[in-house]
Design a protein around this motif. Structure first.
Motif, PDB file in Angstrom:
ATOM      1  N   ARG A  94       5.574  -6.842   3.703  1.00  0.00           N
ATOM      2  CA  ARG A  94       5.973  -5.782   4.636  1.00  0.00           C
ATOM      3  C   ARG A  94       5.887  -4.401   4.010  1.00  0.00           C
ATOM      4  O   ARG A  94       5.558  -3.419   4.683  1.00  0.00           O
ATOM      5  CB  ARG A  94       7.412  -6.018   5.124  1.00  0.00           C
ATOM      6  N   GLU A  95       6.185  -4.292   2.718  1.00  0.00           N
ATOM      7  CA  GLU A  95       6.364  -3.001   2.084  1.00  0.00           C
ATOM      8  C   GLU A  95       5.097  -2.442   1.426  1.00  0.00           C
ATOM      9  O   GLU A  95       4.979  -1.228   1.245  1.00  0.00           O
ATOM     10  CB  GLU A  95       7.467  -3.094   1.019  1.00  0.00           C
ATOM     11  N   VAL A  96       4.164  -3.295   1.041  1.00  0.00           N
ATOM     12  CA  VAL A  96       2.998  -2.840   0.282  1.00  0.00           C
ATOM     13  C   VAL A  96       1.882  -2.420   1.235  1.00  0.00           C
ATOM     14  O   VAL A  96       1.376  -3.227   2.010  1.00  0.00           O
ATOM     15  CB  VAL A  96       2.494  -3.944  -0.673  1.00  0.00           C
ATOM     16  N   HIS A  97       1.498  -1.124   1.171  1.00  0.00           N
ATOM     17  CA  HIS A  97       0.458  -0.599   2.061  1.00  0.00           C
ATOM     18  C   HIS A  97      -0.636   0.157   1.308  1.00  0.00           C
ATOM     19  O   HIS A  97      -1.553   0.667   1.931  1.00  0.00           O
ATOM     20  CB  HIS A  97       1.081   0.341   3.104  1.00  0.00           C
ATOM     21  N   TRP A  98      -0.558   0.240   0.000  1.00  0.00           N
ATOM     22  CA  TRP A  98      -1.532   1.023  -0.753  1.00  0.00           C
ATOM     23  C   TRP A  98      -2.819   0.222  -0.988  1.00  0.00           C
ATOM     24  O   TRP A  98      -2.812  -1.015  -1.000  1.00  0.00           O
ATOM     25  CB  TRP A  98      -0.944   1.463  -2.096  1.00  0.00           C
ATOM     26  N   THR A  99      -3.906   0.954  -1.184  1.00  0.00           N
ATOM     27  CA  THR A  99      -5.196   0.373  -1.552  1.00  0.00           C
ATOM     28  C   THR A  99      -5.901   1.328  -2.520  1.00  0.00           C
ATOM     29  O   THR A  99      -5.499   2.485  -2.662  1.00  0.00           O
ATOM     30  CB  THR A  99      -6.112   0.144  -0.338  1.00  0.00           C
ATOM     31  N   LEU A 100      -6.948   0.847  -3.152  1.00  0.00           N
ATOM     32  CA  LEU A 100      -7.811   1.677  -3.999  1.00  0.00           C
ATOM     33  C   LEU A 100      -9.224   1.518  -3.455  1.00  0.00           C
ATOM     34  O   LEU A 100      -9.867   0.493  -3.688  1.00  0.00           O
ATOM     35  CB  LEU A 100      -7.721   1.231  -5.458  1.00  0.00           C
ATOM     36  N   PRO A 101      -9.732   2.511  -2.717  1.00  0.00           N
ATOM     37  CA  PRO A 101     -10.961   2.307  -1.946  1.00  0.00           C
ATOM     38  C   PRO A 101     -12.255   2.361  -2.728  1.00  0.00           C
ATOM     39  O   PRO A 101     -13.271   1.861  -2.246  1.00  0.00           O
ATOM     40  CB  PRO A 101     -10.909   3.438  -0.916  1.00  0.00           C
ATOM     41  N   ALA A 145      -9.994   6.853 -16.846  1.00  0.00           N
ATOM     42  CA  ALA A 145      -9.093   7.026 -15.711  1.00  0.00           C
ATOM     43  C   ALA A 145      -8.416   5.692 -15.408  1.00  0.00           C
ATOM     44  O   ALA A 145      -8.976   4.622 -15.675  1.00  0.00           O
ATOM     45  CB  ALA A 145      -9.851   7.536 -14.492  1.00  0.00           C
ATOM     46  N   TYR A 146      -7.204   5.781 -14.850  1.00  0.00           N
ATOM     47  CA  TYR A 146      -6.478   4.566 -14.505  1.00  0.00           C
ATOM     48  C   TYR A 146      -5.824   4.724 -13.135  1.00  0.00           C
ATOM     49  O   TYR A 146      -5.640   5.828 -12.614  1.00  0.00           O
ATOM     50  CB  TYR A 146      -5.406   4.246 -15.545  1.00  0.00           C
ATOM     51  N   PHE A 147      -5.456   3.591 -12.558  1.00  0.00           N
ATOM     52  CA  PHE A 147      -4.711   3.526 -11.307  1.00  0.00           C
ATOM     53  C   PHE A 147      -3.678   2.420 -11.475  1.00  0.00           C
ATOM     54  O   PHE A 147      -4.002   1.332 -11.962  1.00  0.00           O
ATOM     55  CB  PHE A 147      -5.653   3.209 -10.147  1.00  0.00           C
ATOM     56  N   PHE A 148      -2.440   2.703 -11.100  1.00  0.00           N
ATOM     57  CA  PHE A 148      -1.388   1.692 -11.175  1.00  0.00           C
ATOM     58  C   PHE A 148      -0.784   1.491  -9.789  1.00  0.00           C
ATOM     59  O   PHE A 148      -0.452   2.463  -9.102  1.00  0.00           O
ATOM     60  CB  PHE A 148      -0.286   2.118 -12.152  1.00  0.00           C
ATOM     61  N   GLY A 149      -0.670   0.261  -9.385  1.00  0.00           N
ATOM     62  CA  GLY A 149      -0.037  -0.070  -8.116  1.00  0.00           C
ATOM     63  C   GLY A 149       0.824  -1.308  -8.276  1.00  0.00           C
ATOM     64  O   GLY A 149       0.511  -2.195  -9.088  1.00  0.00           O
ATOM     65  N   THR A 150       1.913  -1.378  -7.526  1.00  0.00           N
ATOM     66  CA  THR A 150       2.835  -2.495  -7.692  1.00  0.00           C
ATOM     67  C   THR A 150       3.249  -3.093  -6.351  1.00  0.00           C
ATOM     68  O   THR A 150       3.319  -2.393  -5.333  1.00  0.00           O
ATOM     69  CB  THR A 150       4.088  -2.059  -8.476  1.00  0.00           C
ATOM     70  N   ASN A 194      -1.573   6.437  -5.933  1.00  0.00           N
ATOM     71  CA  ASN A 194      -2.320   7.008  -4.802  1.00  0.00           C
ATOM     72  C   ASN A 194      -3.799   7.233  -5.111  1.00  0.00           C
ATOM     73  O   ASN A 194      -4.642   7.079  -4.226  1.00  0.00           O
ATOM     74  CB  ASN A 194      -1.706   8.329  -4.308  1.00  0.00           C
ATOM     75  N   THR A 195      -4.110   7.658  -6.317  1.00  0.00           N
ATOM     76  CA  THR A 195      -5.503   7.911  -6.669  1.00  0.00           C
ATOM     77  C   THR A 195      -5.697   7.666  -8.159  1.00  0.00           C
ATOM     78  O   THR A 195      -4.740   7.338  -8.884  1.00  0.00           O
ATOM     79  CB  THR A 195      -5.906   9.347  -6.300  1.00  0.00           C
ATOM     80  N   TRP A 196      -6.915   7.831  -8.635  1.00  0.00           N
ATOM     81  CA  TRP A 196      -7.201   7.698 -10.060  1.00  0.00           C
ATOM     82  C   TRP A 196      -6.560   8.845 -10.849  1.00  0.00           C
ATOM     83  O   TRP A 196      -6.576   9.990 -10.405  1.00  0.00           O
ATOM     84  CB  TRP A 196      -8.708   7.719 -10.296  1.00  0.00           C
ATOM     85  N   ILE A 197      -6.036   8.528 -12.023  1.00  0.00           N
ATOM     86  CA  ILE A 197      -5.438   9.517 -12.912  1.00  0.00           C
ATOM     87  C   ILE A 197      -6.290   9.592 -14.180  1.00  0.00           C
ATOM     88  O   ILE A 197      -6.363   8.622 -14.938  1.00  0.00           O
ATOM     89  CB  ILE A 197      -3.996   9.148 -13.287  1.00  0.00           C
TER      90      ILE A 197
END
Length: 333
Positions: A94-101, A145-150, A194-197
């Motif tokens: 229900r809570e996870v809505h992020w993606t890395l396109p 660059a990195y991206f972190f999502g949980t 949200n995006t690459w860092i």
């Protein structure tokens, strides 16, 4: 960036390993690999080359070692063109809505996951880690660059980390150099960056040497909900004088930044003692010009003056332009 290729292990001649026994394509691949070994660089740092020895769960990147400290003798480190997380259990779904396109650069990137291998939430899977041994020279820059999502939440502060540890712990090099770090506390419950860092690190005489480059994502306290670390664009280059935007080449982008600050006066406010408004002894440039009164309120924070002041004499002028033009189109890749 060094571009290196190797050949499938299945194609290696059974009579023994030798350049003379290689086909032309394999021989070329061998010398690419040898060049990477002798002159440094990160093998497959853009994660564009898949390992031909795939697994039932993912396609791994070639040139990287994976952690094997679990019953599966493997960890999830798969190549992706985009990332859609795979949360489990109702709350996470229900809570996870992020993606890395998309990748940071190129066509692919690597994804490390604390799950997605074996059974969901297998308690044996605590982390996913890839490593590679790299030698860095003084004056070189490591960037990426990195991206972190949980899919997790606090108090379970999962984290992703990219760092260096010396290959030889007795070498006198720093015991650890953290290049990038992010955790659940920083991004929020069930969220992402949200995006690459992007990140970068410059090596000096004191820090240059041979390290293990480690990328990892780890569960904290539990293994129920997954977290992800994506990595892309890892490269090593030599820093060039006049490279204002730190992309290891001196070109029109640097000239544009210099032109935006042209004829500006730009001491760094952090270079001054706030009590005396006099420059600190360790600030490049020495002393203020005669008759100059330092007023931090007169400095435009939107002007890239400190970056364009290449010779650190408080001004952006012809002396800085000379440094840029003397190194015009030099490339440290």
């Amino acid at each position: 960036m060094h571009i290196c290729f190797w050949y499938n292990e299945k194609n290696k001649y059974s009579q023994g390993f030798g350049v003379g026994k290689m086909t032309p394509i394999i021989r070329i691949s061998f010398f690419f690999w040898l060049g990477c070994t002798i002159w440094g660089g990160i093998l497959n740092g853009g994660f564009e080359i898949p390992d031909p020895n795939t697994t039932e769960w993912f396609i791994p990147p070639w040139g990287w070692a994976r952690a094997v400290d679990n019953p599966y003798r493997d960890c999830y480190a798969g190549l992706h063109r985009y990332l859609v997380p795979n949360p489990q259990y109702d709350r996470s779904k229900r809570e996870v809505h992020w993606t890395l396109p998309e990748p940071y650069e190129g066509r692919r990137f690597v994804v490390l996951s604390t799950g997605d291998l074996g059974d969901d939430s297998d308690p044996a899977i605590i982390h996913s880690t890839i490593t590679q041994t790299v030698t860095f020279l003084p004056g070189q820059r490591l960037s990426g660059a990195y991206f972190f999502g949980t899919c997790d939440f606090l108090q379970y502060n999962d984290y992703g980390k990219i760092y260096l540890v010396p290959e030889d712990p007795n070498s006198g090099l720093p015991s650890e150099i953290v290049l990038a770090y992010c955790d659940v506390m920083q991004v929020g419950d069930f969220q992402s960056t949200n995006t690459w860092i992007p990140f970068q690190y410059d090596f000096t005489e004191e820090t240059a040497g041979t390290y293990r480059l480690i990328c990892t994502v780890r569960d904290q306290l539990d293994t129920i909900y997954k977290s992800y670390l994506a990595v892309d664009g890892l490269s090593v280059c030599t820093v060039q004088p006049g490279d204002i935007n730190h992309d290891c080449s001196v070109d029109s982008e640097d000239f544009q930044i210099l032109s935006q600050a042209w004829l500006s006066w730009c001491p760094d406010p952090n270079a001054f003692d706030p009590n005396t408004l006099l420059p600190k002894p360790d600030y490049p440039g020495g002393t203020l010009p005669p008759g100059t009164v330092y007023d931090p309120n007169l400095i435009d924070p939107n002007c890239p003056c400190p970056q364009a002041d290449l010779n650190k004499d408080w001004f952006v002028d012809t002396l800085d332009l000379i440094i840029l033009t003397d190194n015009w189109l030099k490339n440290g890749q």
